[in-house]
Design a protein around this motif. Structure first.
Motif, PDB file in Angstrom:
ATOM      1  N   ALA A 161       0.826  -1.212   0.000  1.00  0.00           N
ATOM      2  CA  ALA A 161       0.000   0.000   0.000  1.00  0.00           C
ATOM      3  C   ALA A 161       0.856   1.257   0.000  1.00  0.00           C
ATOM      4  N   VAL A 162       1.881   1.273   0.842  1.00  0.00           N
ATOM      5  CA  VAL A 162       2.794   2.426   0.860  1.00  0.00           C
ATOM      6  C   VAL A 162       3.475   2.568  -0.500  1.00  0.00           C
ATOM      7  N   GLY A 163       3.897   1.435  -1.075  1.00  0.00           N
ATOM      8  CA  GLY A 163       4.505   1.471  -2.401  1.00  0.00           C
ATOM      9  C   GLY A 163       3.554   1.999  -3.452  1.00  0.00           C
ATOM     10  N   ASP A 164       2.297   1.589  -3.384  1.00  0.00           N
ATOM     11  CA  ASP A 164       1.301   2.072  -4.335  1.00  0.00           C
ATOM     12  C   ASP A 164       1.083   3.577  -4.186  1.00  0.00           C
ATOM     13  N   SER A 165       1.012   4.065  -2.955  1.00  0.00           N
ATOM     14  CA  SER A 165       0.818   5.499  -2.710  1.00  0.00           C
ATOM     15  C   SER A 165       1.990   6.325  -3.236  1.00  0.00           C
ATOM     16  N   PHE A 166       3.198   5.830  -3.020  1.00  0.00           N
ATOM     17  CA  PHE A 166       4.379   6.565  -3.465  1.00  0.00           C
ATOM     18  C   PHE A 166       4.466   6.641  -4.990  1.00  0.00           C
ATOM     19  N   TYR A 167       3.810   5.694  -5.663  1.00  0.00           N
ATOM     20  CA  TYR A 167       3.898   5.689  -7.128  1.00  0.00           C
ATOM     21  C   TYR A 167       2.723   6.383  -7.794  1.00  0.00           C
ATOM     22  N   SER A 168       1.523   6.272  -7.227  1.00  0.00           N
ATOM     23  CA  SER A 168       0.308   6.694  -7.936  1.00  0.00           C
ATOM     24  C   SER A 168       0.331   8.194  -8.248  1.00  0.00           C
ATOM     25  N   GLY A 169       0.328   8.488  -9.534  1.00  0.00           N
ATOM     26  CA  GLY A 169       0.309   9.863  -9.995  1.00  0.00           C
ATOM     27  C   GLY A 169       1.642  10.565  -9.966  1.00  0.00           C
ATOM     28  N   THR A 170       2.662   9.941  -9.355  1.00  0.00           N
ATOM     29  CA  THR A 170       3.948  10.620  -9.172  1.00  0.00           C
ATOM     30  C   THR A 170       4.651  10.876 -10.503  1.00  0.00           C
ATOM     31  N   LEU A 171       4.809   9.834 -11.315  1.00  0.00           N
ATOM     32  CA  LEU A 171       5.489  10.012 -12.600  1.00  0.00           C
ATOM     33  C   LEU A 171       4.678  10.885 -13.548  1.00  0.00           C
ATOM     34  N   THR A 172       3.351  10.767 -13.490  1.00  0.00           N
ATOM     35  CA  THR A 172       2.511  11.598 -14.352  1.00  0.00           C
ATOM     36  C   THR A 172       2.675  13.069 -14.008  1.00  0.00           C
ATOM     37  N   ALA A 173       2.629  13.387 -12.716  1.00  0.00           N
ATOM     38  CA  ALA A 173       2.835  14.773 -12.298  1.00  0.00           C
ATOM     39  C   ALA A 173       4.229  15.257 -12.685  1.00  0.00           C
ATOM     40  N   TRP A 174       5.210  14.374 -12.595  1.00  0.00           N
ATOM     41  CA  TRP A 174       6.595  14.724 -12.947  1.00  0.00           C
ATOM     42  C   TRP A 174       6.705  15.105 -14.422  1.00  0.00           C
ATOM     43  N   ILE A 175       6.121  14.303 -15.305  1.00  0.00           N
ATOM     44  CA  ILE A 175       6.235  14.599 -16.736  1.00  0.00           C
ATOM     45  C   ILE A 175       5.392  15.815 -17.122  1.00  0.00           C
ATOM     46  N   VAL A 176       4.270  16.044 -16.423  1.00  0.00           N
ATOM     47  CA  VAL A 176       3.474  17.242 -16.692  1.00  0.00           C
ATOM     48  C   VAL A 176       4.283  18.490 -16.375  1.00  0.00           C
ATOM     49  N   GLU A 177       4.970  18.490 -15.235  1.00  0.00           N
ATOM     50  CA  GLU A 177       5.800  19.632 -14.867  1.00  0.00           C
ATOM     51  C   GLU A 177       6.947  19.819 -15.857  1.00  0.00           C
ATOM     52  N   LYS A 178       7.504  18.723 -16.325  1.00  0.00           N
ATOM     53  CA  LYS A 178       8.625  18.790 -17.259  1.00  0.00           C
ATOM     54  C   LYS A 178       8.211  19.364 -18.605  1.00  0.00           C
ATOM     55  N   THR A 179       6.965  19.111 -19.020  1.00  0.00           N
ATOM     56  CA  THR A 179       6.559  19.443 -20.399  1.00  0.00           C
ATOM     57  C   THR A 179       5.482  20.519 -20.489  1.00  0.00           C
ATOM     58  N   LYS A 180       5.057  21.106 -19.365  1.00  0.00           N
ATOM     59  CA  LYS A 180       3.911  22.010 -19.400  1.00  0.00           C
ATOM     60  C   LYS A 180       4.202  23.312 -20.156  1.00  0.00           C
ATOM     61  N   LYS A 181       5.463  23.699 -20.271  1.00  0.00           N
ATOM     62  CA  LYS A 181       5.809  24.920 -21.001  1.00  0.00           C
ATOM     63  C   LYS A 181       6.386  24.619 -22.378  1.00  0.00           C
ATOM     64  N   THR A 182       6.070  23.450 -22.898  1.00  0.00           N
ATOM     65  CA  THR A 182       6.527  23.049 -24.223  1.00  0.00           C
ATOM     66  C   THR A 182       5.327  22.885 -25.156  1.00  0.00           C
ATOM     67  N   ASP A 183       5.615  22.566 -26.412  1.00  0.00           N
ATOM     68  CA  ASP A 183       4.546  22.358 -27.389  1.00  0.00           C
ATOM     69  C   ASP A 183       4.047  20.918 -27.417  1.00  0.00           C
ATOM     70  N   LEU A 184       4.518  20.100 -26.498  1.00  0.00           N
ATOM     71  CA  LEU A 184       4.137  18.691 -26.485  1.00  0.00           C
ATOM     72  C   LEU A 184       2.642  18.537 -26.175  1.00  0.00           C
ATOM     73  N   ASP A 185       1.963  17.713 -26.953  1.00  0.00           N
ATOM     74  CA  ASP A 185       0.545  17.416 -26.743  1.00  0.00           C
ATOM     75  C   ASP A 185       0.431  16.399 -25.598  1.00  0.00           C
ATOM     76  N   GLN A 186       0.040  16.875 -24.418  1.00  0.00           N
ATOM     77  CA  GLN A 186      -0.002  15.991 -23.249  1.00  0.00           C
ATOM     78  C   GLN A 186      -1.120  14.967 -23.341  1.00  0.00           C
ATOM     79  N   ASN A 187      -2.236  15.311 -24.003  1.00  0.00           N
ATOM     80  CA  ASN A 187      -3.303  14.323 -24.191  1.00  0.00           C
ATOM     81  C   ASN A 187      -2.786  13.120 -24.979  1.00  0.00           C
ATOM     82  N   LYS A 188      -2.032  13.417 -26.030  1.00  0.00           N
ATOM     83  CA  LYS A 188      -1.463  12.340 -26.843  1.00  0.00           C
ATOM     84  C   LYS A 188      -0.420  11.561 -26.038  1.00  0.00           C
ATOM     85  N   LEU A 189       0.353  12.270 -25.223  1.00  0.00           N
ATOM     86  CA  LEU A 189       1.358  11.611 -24.387  1.00  0.00           C
ATOM     87  C   LEU A 189       0.697  10.627 -23.428  1.00  0.00           C
TER      88      LEU A 189
END
Length: 390
Positions: A109-137
């Motif tokens: 459960a702790v492992g699941d909590s530490f992972y859920s949404g973490t990588l998604t939020a990370w890539i959103v922050e990395k690409t939010k000021k770019t021209d990358l289509d996040q829906n397609k990503l």
């Protein structure tokens, strides 16, 4: 503006870690409850494992988002892989031990909590000021994860599972450890953590300022009652005989998950209103459950796969809606708030499902959950419409 090579590297890191983590989960996804039953755990003890899992998830989701915002998403991914892999390994190596069952539920459960949404939020922050289509990503990443899960699930159930049911758990733990080591090796490219004072400072008018986000949280919650039965109990519902054949069913599940992500990509191009599209998904999911429970075996299996495709499309849509509503730097924290609420409702949904299943059977439990989810979702949306008109 970040250069294209850096963006490409970030996207590949995101997709690679997501795929490896999915492989570590998929190897045992079709056999874990069959393994627990084989080694002597009762249905009550299996339900205890699930209840503890979701209760601990509920308690650790918000802290995990806070830690991700403070220390970095990749470090949390490493810890997630370590905890979840260890939980699986303990479950596999110590058979029919109630203390180990509880420890495994807590670690996973702790492992699941530490992972859920973490990588998604990370890539959103990395690409939010770019021209990358996040829906397609998101759509492409979901298809990749589903493809990996399709291969891993079939191999884990029909090959490793028929050799010995504990082997998929051990192999899954090993893959998760590898994923964690790779995530840790990428932390040198992660930006510096935000100062603590920026993370814990909430405005006293946060409800009014974040009302659209909170309303989105609530809109998502009733869907849990619709999906909790099929998601957690399909192995028990469809497994017949002594030979493990859940791998073939899992093939269909993962193919339909890919199909659902593809369909979502098509729906996005229609420029439909996101909230109404979500309501259409909820309605379709409820109908698929109601038809499933009154159908003969193979027709029910077809509607189970349709249900999975709809869940896949709805999950990508939820990700899109959620990140559109987050307008500040606390992205991972808000994702964790959403996941905490979902975990709390899942705990309640499992309790209701367990009561109905024990007294009236799985079909009644699934149908009743779908009815409650339908009434709650459309009741909440109707209240929102009425409030906006006032």
């Amino acid at each position: 503006m970040r250069n294209n090579n850096t963006i490409r590297y970030d996207v590949l890191s995101y997709q690679g870690l997501s795929a490896l983590y999915a492989l570590g989960l998929s190897l045992w996804a079709g056999t874990i409850y069959l393994y627990m039953k084989q080694v002597g755990y009762s249905y009550g003890q299996i339900n205890l494992f699930l209840a503890l899992f979701w209760l601990v998830t509920c308690l650790t989701e918000i802290p995990s988002g806070f830690f991700a915002d403070m220390f970095g998403a990749l470090k949390l991914t490493f810890l997630s892989s370590l905890f979840r892999g260890s939980g699986l390994l303990f479950l596999a190596l110590f058979e029919h031990n109630l203390t180990i069952l509880v420890l495994s539920a807590i670690l996973t459960a702790v492992g699941d909590s530490f992972y859920s949404g973490t990588l998604t939020a990370w890539i959103v922050e990395k690409t939010k000021k770019t021209d990358l289509d996040q829906n397609k990503l998101f759509s492409h990443n979901y298809m990749l994860v589903s493809l990996v899960s399709f291969i891993g699930g079939y191999f884990g159930a029909d090959f490793l599972g028929n050799f010995e049911l504990k082997v998929p758990l051990i192999c899954g733990a090993f893959i998760l450890y590898v994923t964690g080591i790779l995530a840790l090796s990428l932390t040198r490219f992660e930006p510096e953590s935000k100062p603590r004072k920026k993370i814990v400072k909430f405005d006293h008018n946060v409800w009014q300022k974040k009302r659209p986000l909170f309303e989105t949280f609530v809109l998502f919650l009733p869907l849990t009652f619709v999906t909790v039965g099929p998601y957690n109990q399909w192995q028990l519902y469809f497994q017949h005989g002594t030979t493990i054949k859940t791998g073939l069913i899992l093939v269909g599940i993962n193919l339909c998950a890919i199909l659902g992500a593809i369909v979502f990509g098509f729906l996005v191009r229609l420029n439909l209103q996101a909230e109404k599209l979500f309501l259409a998904h909820v309605l379709a999911l409820c109908i698929s459950v109601w038809i499933m429970i009154y159908s003969p075996y193979y027709l029910a299996l077809i509607f189970m796969w349709l249900h999975v495709a709809l869940c896949s499309s709805a999950e990508v849509l939820q990700t899109k809606l959620l990140h559109e509503k987050i307008t500040d730097d606390l992205r991972t924290t808000w994702v964790s708030v959403n996941n905490t609420l979902e975990a709390l409702v899942t705990t309640l949904a499992l309790a209701l499902n367990g009561f109905l299943a024990d007294h009236f059977g799985l079909a009644t439990a699934w149908g009743g959950g779908a009815l409650l989810g339908f009434l709650s979702t459309f009741g909440w949306y109707a209240w929102q419409i009425r409030w906006r008109k006032v």
